[in-house]
Design an enzyme around this catalytic site. Structure first.
Site, PDB file in Angstrom:
ATOM      1  N   ASP A 101      40.854  86.389  43.039  1.00  0.00           N
ATOM      2  CA  ASP A 101      41.871  85.423  43.421  1.00  0.00           C
ATOM      3  C   ASP A 101      42.946  86.046  44.322  1.00  0.00           C
ATOM      4  OD1 ASP A 101      40.588  83.490  41.980  1.00  0.00           O
ATOM      5  OD2 ASP A 101      41.953  83.570  40.257  1.00  0.00           O
ATOM      6  N   TYR A 102      43.692  85.191  44.977  1.00  0.00           N
ATOM      7  CA  TYR A 102      44.773  85.593  45.896  1.00  0.00           C
ATOM      8  C   TYR A 102      45.743  86.569  45.233  1.00  0.00           C
ATOM      9  CZ  TYR A 102      48.822  84.944  49.022  1.00  0.00           C
ATOM     10  OH  TYR A 102      49.879  85.142  49.875  1.00  0.00           O
TER      11      TYR A 102
END
Length: 245
Positions: A101-102
């Site tokens: 994820d980011y």
């Protein structure tokens, strides 16, 4: 002999699925003959052209990175956020093996070898992945046992057994820090596992993928995987597949 679409994908010009579309559209020739048959097999030395351009076999490259937070694993981002691929100086067209994820950091593999990538991320290959996690809330003994046994996610799928080791329970700030090892790679799996009990993940770092670690690398730093490491990862995936049979 190998399937035509696989050879085209291995050249790095497109994915296997798009190669199949190109074949069906009559855009591919082998030794000057247009091929529209899916699954057509080619041999070494055959001249393959796509849209009149001969394909070249691409050198296989393998990298491991300590993915930095605030970066995405897609090749392009509509919000113009930093991509991990842009951090690697490489002439070949590489992609990430799976995604983080980011806001997640840690071990990430990048390559242009689709077969190798599939071995590492396909559900039937169970390679252990260890994450360091901090959540809002205190994990109870009952919750820990349930998470290790496997919990049902929001899509109705039950996770495989996991290993969880609590490193710190901060009762003053109502936070728990722990390591968890899973053998799957479902979308946002750790966060969704915590959501089962109403806990929010505030920090997530993948410490290891199999034997690979990035403890000696700063975020954003990367290196070339050694040939024996690539072989060991393939072997680890094969062993994981055999254990599920």
């Amino acid at each position: 002999m190998e399937r035509l679409q696989k050879v085209i994908a291995a050249s790095g010009i497109t994915s296997r699925r798009k190669a199949e579309v190109m074949i069906s559209e009559g855009r591919v020739t082998v030794n000057g003959e247009t091929i529209t048959e899916q699954g057509y097999k080619v041999k070494r030395g055959d001249i393959i052209e796509v849209d009149g351009e001969q394909i070249q076999k691409e050198n296989k490259v393998y990298f491991v990175m300590n993915k930095p937070k605030k970066s995405v694993c897609t090749l392009d981002d509509e919000f113009d956020r930093k991509t991990v691929v842009s951090l690697v100086k490489c002439d070949e067209r590489i992609f990430t093996v799976g995604r983080l994820d980011y806001d997640t950091s840690g071990v990430l593999i990048l390559t242009n070898d689709g077969e190798f990538a599939n071995q590492l991320i396909h559900p039937k290959y169970h390679i252990p992945k260890t994450y360091e996690v901090i959540i809002d809330g205190i994990l109870t003994t009952e919750q820990i046992k349930a998470l290790e046994k496997g919990v049902v996610l929001d899509d109705g799928i039950q996770t495989l057994p996991a290993k969880l080791r609590v490193k710190n329970k901060d009762f003053d700030h109502q936070k728990t820090r722990f390591d968890i090892t899973i053998k799957e790679g479902r979308n946002r799996q750790i966060k969704r596992m915590m959501e089962v009990y109403g806990h929010t993940v505030t920090s997530l770092h993948r410490k290891s993928l199999g034997f690979l670690t990035v403890s000696d690398m700063s975020q954003g730093e990367y290196r070339i995987l050694k040939p024996h490491e690539v072989k060991m990862l393939r072997r680890l995936a094969l062993e994981g597949e055999q254990k599920t049979k």
